[in-house]
Write a protein that holds these residues in place. Structure first.
Motif, PDB file in Angstrom:
ATOM      1  N   THR A 122      44.541  63.306  21.278  1.00  0.00           N
ATOM      2  CA  THR A 122      43.889  64.142  20.157  1.00  0.00           C
ATOM      3  C   THR A 122      43.400  63.373  18.882  1.00  0.00           C
ATOM      4  OG1 THR A 122      44.462  65.796  18.789  1.00  0.00           O
ATOM      5  CG2 THR A 122      46.118  64.492  19.223  1.00  0.00           C
ATOM      6  N   SER A 123      42.253  63.817  18.353  1.00  0.00           N
ATOM      7  CA  SER A 123      41.788  63.091  17.476  1.00  0.00           C
ATOM      8  C   SER A 123      42.262  63.222  16.176  1.00  0.00           C
ATOM      9  CB  SER A 123      40.410  63.180  17.342  1.00  0.00           C
ATOM     10  OG  SER A 123      40.006  64.483  17.220  1.00  0.00           O
ATOM     11  N   GLN A 124      43.038  64.218  16.004  1.00  0.00           N
ATOM     12  CA  GLN A 124      43.713  64.656  14.715  1.00  0.00           C
ATOM     13  C   GLN A 124      44.638  63.713  14.047  1.00  0.00           C
ATOM     14  OE1 GLN A 124      45.876  68.577  15.788  1.00  0.00           O
ATOM     15  NE2 GLN A 124      44.493  69.604  14.657  1.00  0.00           N
ATOM     16  N   THR A 125      44.429  63.356  12.754  1.00  0.00           N
ATOM     17  CA  THR A 125      45.455  62.538  11.967  1.00  0.00           C
ATOM     18  C   THR A 125      46.685  63.209  11.253  1.00  0.00           C
ATOM     19  OG1 THR A 125      43.822  62.466  10.173  1.00  0.00           O
ATOM     20  CG2 THR A 125      43.483  60.593  12.098  1.00  0.00           C
ATOM     21  N   ASP A 126      46.035  64.385  10.865  1.00  0.00           N
ATOM     22  CA  ASP A 126      47.268  65.218  10.208  1.00  0.00           C
ATOM     23  C   ASP A 126      48.395  65.306  10.969  1.00  0.00           C
ATOM     24  OD1 ASP A 126      45.784  65.422   8.161  1.00  0.00           O
ATOM     25  OD2 ASP A 126      44.853  67.298   8.547  1.00  0.00           O
ATOM     26  N   PHE A 127      49.646  65.251  10.470  1.00  0.00           N
ATOM     27  CA  PHE A 127      50.975  65.440  11.237  1.00  0.00           C
ATOM     28  C   PHE A 127      51.974  65.990  10.293  1.00  0.00           C
ATOM     29  CE2 PHE A 127      55.113  64.117  12.844  1.00  0.00           C
ATOM     30  CZ  PHE A 127      54.909  64.176  14.344  1.00  0.00           C
ATOM     31  N   ASN A 128      52.604  67.198  10.524  1.00  0.00           N
ATOM     32  CA  ASN A 128      53.431  67.800   9.990  1.00  0.00           C
ATOM     33  C   ASN A 128      54.801  67.552  10.512  1.00  0.00           C
ATOM     34  OD1 ASN A 128      55.280  69.852   8.650  1.00  0.00           O
ATOM     35  ND2 ASN A 128      53.355  70.918   8.015  1.00  0.00           N
ATOM     36  N   ILE A 129      55.598  66.881   9.836  1.00  0.00           N
ATOM     37  CA  ILE A 129      56.972  66.605  10.435  1.00  0.00           C
ATOM     38  C   ILE A 129      57.972  67.872  10.497  1.00  0.00           C
ATOM     39  CG2 ILE A 129      57.990  65.951   7.968  1.00  0.00           C
ATOM     40  CD1 ILE A 129      58.697  64.157  11.313  1.00  0.00           C
ATOM     41  N   GLN A 130      57.593  68.985   9.518  1.00  0.00           N
ATOM     42  CA  GLN A 130      58.473  70.057   9.817  1.00  0.00           C
ATOM     43  C   GLN A 130      57.937  70.728  10.687  1.00  0.00           C
ATOM     44  OE1 GLN A 130      60.952  71.153   7.886  1.00  0.00           O
ATOM     45  NE2 GLN A 130      60.795  69.174   6.770  1.00  0.00           N
ATOM     46  N   ASP A 131      56.728  70.879  11.369  1.00  0.00           N
ATOM     47  CA  ASP A 131      56.419  71.478  12.673  1.00  0.00           C
ATOM     48  C   ASP A 131      57.261  70.782  13.903  1.00  0.00           C
ATOM     49  OD1 ASP A 131      54.654  73.120  11.162  1.00  0.00           O
ATOM     50  OD2 ASP A 131      52.822  72.010  11.726  1.00  0.00           O
ATOM     51  N   LEU A 132      57.435  69.521  13.689  1.00  0.00           N
ATOM     52  CA  LEU A 132      57.983  68.892  14.841  1.00  0.00           C
ATOM     53  C   LEU A 132      59.461  69.120  14.853  1.00  0.00           C
ATOM     54  CD1 LEU A 132      57.839  66.712  17.095  1.00  0.00           C
ATOM     55  CD2 LEU A 132      58.208  64.696  15.312  1.00  0.00           C
ATOM     56  N   TYR A 133      59.913  69.178  13.688  1.00  0.00           N
ATOM     57  CA  TYR A 133      61.597  69.716  13.653  1.00  0.00           C
ATOM     58  C   TYR A 133      61.791  71.050  14.205  1.00  0.00           C
ATOM     59  CZ  TYR A 133      62.800  65.787  10.564  1.00  0.00           C
ATOM     60  OH  TYR A 133      62.963  64.521   9.856  1.00  0.00           O
ATOM     61  N   LEU A 134      60.749  71.730  13.736  1.00  0.00           N
ATOM     62  CA  LEU A 134      60.954  73.290  14.317  1.00  0.00           C
ATOM     63  C   LEU A 134      60.729  73.318  15.831  1.00  0.00           C
ATOM     64  CD1 LEU A 134      58.732  75.305  11.430  1.00  0.00           C
ATOM     65  CD2 LEU A 134      61.235  75.381  11.859  1.00  0.00           C
ATOM     66  N   LYS A 135      59.705  72.575  16.190  1.00  0.00           N
ATOM     67  CA  LYS A 135      59.750  72.890  17.696  1.00  0.00           C
ATOM     68  C   LYS A 135      60.799  72.111  18.511  1.00  0.00           C
ATOM     69  CE  LYS A 135      56.544  71.625  21.690  1.00  0.00           C
ATOM     70  NZ  LYS A 135      56.920  72.856  22.331  1.00  0.00           N
ATOM     71  N   LEU A 136      61.449  70.923  18.224  1.00  0.00           N
ATOM     72  CA  LEU A 136      62.568  70.473  18.656  1.00  0.00           C
ATOM     73  C   LEU A 136      63.723  71.437  18.574  1.00  0.00           C
ATOM     74  CD1 LEU A 136      62.346  66.724  17.252  1.00  0.00           C
ATOM     75  CD2 LEU A 136      62.086  67.466  19.631  1.00  0.00           C
ATOM     76  N   GLU A 137      63.993  71.956  17.373  1.00  0.00           N
ATOM     77  CA  GLU A 137      64.832  73.206  17.321  1.00  0.00           C
ATOM     78  C   GLU A 137      64.666  74.185  18.224  1.00  0.00           C
ATOM     79  OE1 GLU A 137      68.465  74.184  15.570  1.00  0.00           O
ATOM     80  OE2 GLU A 137      67.273  72.356  15.055  1.00  0.00           O
ATOM     81  N   LYS A 138      63.410  74.666  18.376  1.00  0.00           N
ATOM     82  CA  LYS A 138      63.175  75.841  19.264  1.00  0.00           C
ATOM     83  C   LYS A 138      63.368  75.482  20.660  1.00  0.00           C
ATOM     84  CE  LYS A 138      59.122  78.198  21.475  1.00  0.00           C
ATOM     85  NZ  LYS A 138      57.639  77.772  21.400  1.00  0.00           N
TER      86      LYS A 138
END
Length: 387
Positions: A4-20
């Protein structure tokens, strides 16, 4: 696409996905002198490191050497236990976790390491089924990056309710030096579980693969592949020709799963920050979402046994992660497989790169109907006695 070419990265999104996903993530970054280990669990990041040149590389190479030949482990089981346990401790892997799903993002030489075969606790047993592997503690999914892992929710939505069908490529190479004796048995076991189109022998051409690949959710290639060397890139063999991994980039496909039941499909020339430029990586660039592939030359017979179990698990509603994990455990517990063939050399070659969402289990309506009938029966009995 795999990148992916996206540079934006939201750590909270990652935490939520790991929790899910009920998962822990461990990401490695190889520096000049140190290997850095990022562990993401319980909405926190832990950073650790260890020396690469003096400590890590010799240990990793000593362990990987056991997989260079089918007899290396069986000839030195105690040595394998020692190096497997020593490396396990050095890599700072999680212990006593409440979650059993583990996302691994390797870097550098760790791209070639079968983490599931690491030894979590040393023992003197020579029975491979009784050894203490990381496989026994976690269901492991590898990924190329945290960003790619985050993209799986979007990627899988299009295929979630799709009936799984298989495009099978089985060149077999009968009566040649390349013959895959058990490939036909492998094909038949998959055919028993999944509808699809299966090309074998002279029909297993690259053109037939290209023409049909976009129409099936699972692409299964049972053939020969090589990791390449300094002069020759990684390639995969169809009946009529060999295809370089870079030639796969332009395929317009979006399969839910690609299974490379072949030799060395996950090994290739290592590029800094890119990983191994392998046949598997070629399919990722072509648009494959999930992959199952081998890290070294795999045995024809044991592969057919493993694949039959893997597909049976998928048919029964397991996710790809669960199907891979359970097939390995079943292989170790299979009484028809000799102890020598239960060596990690045979079962840990296949690694799964992809998402870990649980599959949609078919609803068992008969259970609810039975419960309803019991309630009606109890009501009628109660009504009768009341009268």
């Amino acid at each position: 696409k795999a990148e992916t070419s996206q540079t934006d990265f939201n750590i909270q999104d990652l935490y939520l996905k790991l929790e899910k996903d009920k998962a822990i993530m461990v990401e490695y970054f190889s520096g000049f002198e140190n290997m850095y280990v990022f562990t993401l669990a319980n909405q926190r990041i832990k950073l650790e490191n260890f020396n690469v040149t003096d400590t890590a590389i010799p240990k990793i190479i000593s362990f990987l050497d056991y997989f260079s030949d089918a007899n290396k482990i069986t000839d030195d089981i105690s040595g394998y236990n020692h190096y497997g346990n020593s490396l396990y401790k050095m890599l700072k892997l999680p212990t006593n976790s409440t979650y059993q799903n583990l996302i691994l993002i390797p870097d550098g030489i760790l791209n070639f390491l079968p983490f599931e075969a690491l030894i979590t606790r040393g023992s003197s047993t020579t029975n491979f089924a009784q050894m203490h592997y990381l496989l026994n503690d976690f269901r492991i999914a590898y990924n190329n990056s945290a960003t790619f892992y985050l993209s799986f929710d979007k990627l899988r939505m299009t295929n979630r309710n799709e009936k799984k069908t298989v495009l099978g490529i089985f060149p077999v190479f009968e009566k040649t030096n390349y013959e895959l004796t058990f490939s036909k048995k492998e094909m038949q076991s998959i055919k028993n579980d999944f509808d699809g189109k299966y090309f074998e022998n002279s029909n297993a051409t690259f053109d037939n693969f290209k023409r049909n690949a976009a129409n099936y959710s699972i692409l299964h290639l049972s053939t020969h592949a090589t990791s390449g060397d300094t002069e020759t890139p990684a390639n995969i063999k169809f009946y009529d020709r060999e295809i370089l991994y870079s030639e796969l980039y332009n395929l317009n496909i979006n399969p839910d799963l690609v299974v490379l039941s072949a030799c060395e499909t996950g090994i290739g020339k290592l590029y800094k920050s890119e990983g191994a430029m392998s046949v598997a990586r070629g399919f990722q660039f072509a648009g494959a979402q999930n992959l199952l592939f081998s890290l070294w030359k795999v045995n024809d017979y044991t592969t057919s046994v493993f694949m039959a179990d893997f597909y049976a698990n998928i048919k029964n509603g397991s996710s790809y992660l669960e199907a891979n994990h359970q097939a390995k455990l079943d292989f170790l517990n299979d009484k028809s497989v000799s102890n020598a063939k239960k060596s990690p050399y045979y079962w840990s070659a296949f690694v799964y790169y992809g998402g870990i969402e649980a599959a949609e289990k078919p609803t068992n309506y008969s259970f609810y109907i039975l419960g309803l009938l019991i309630l009606i029966g109890l009501f009628l009995v109660f009504k009768h006695f009341r009268k």
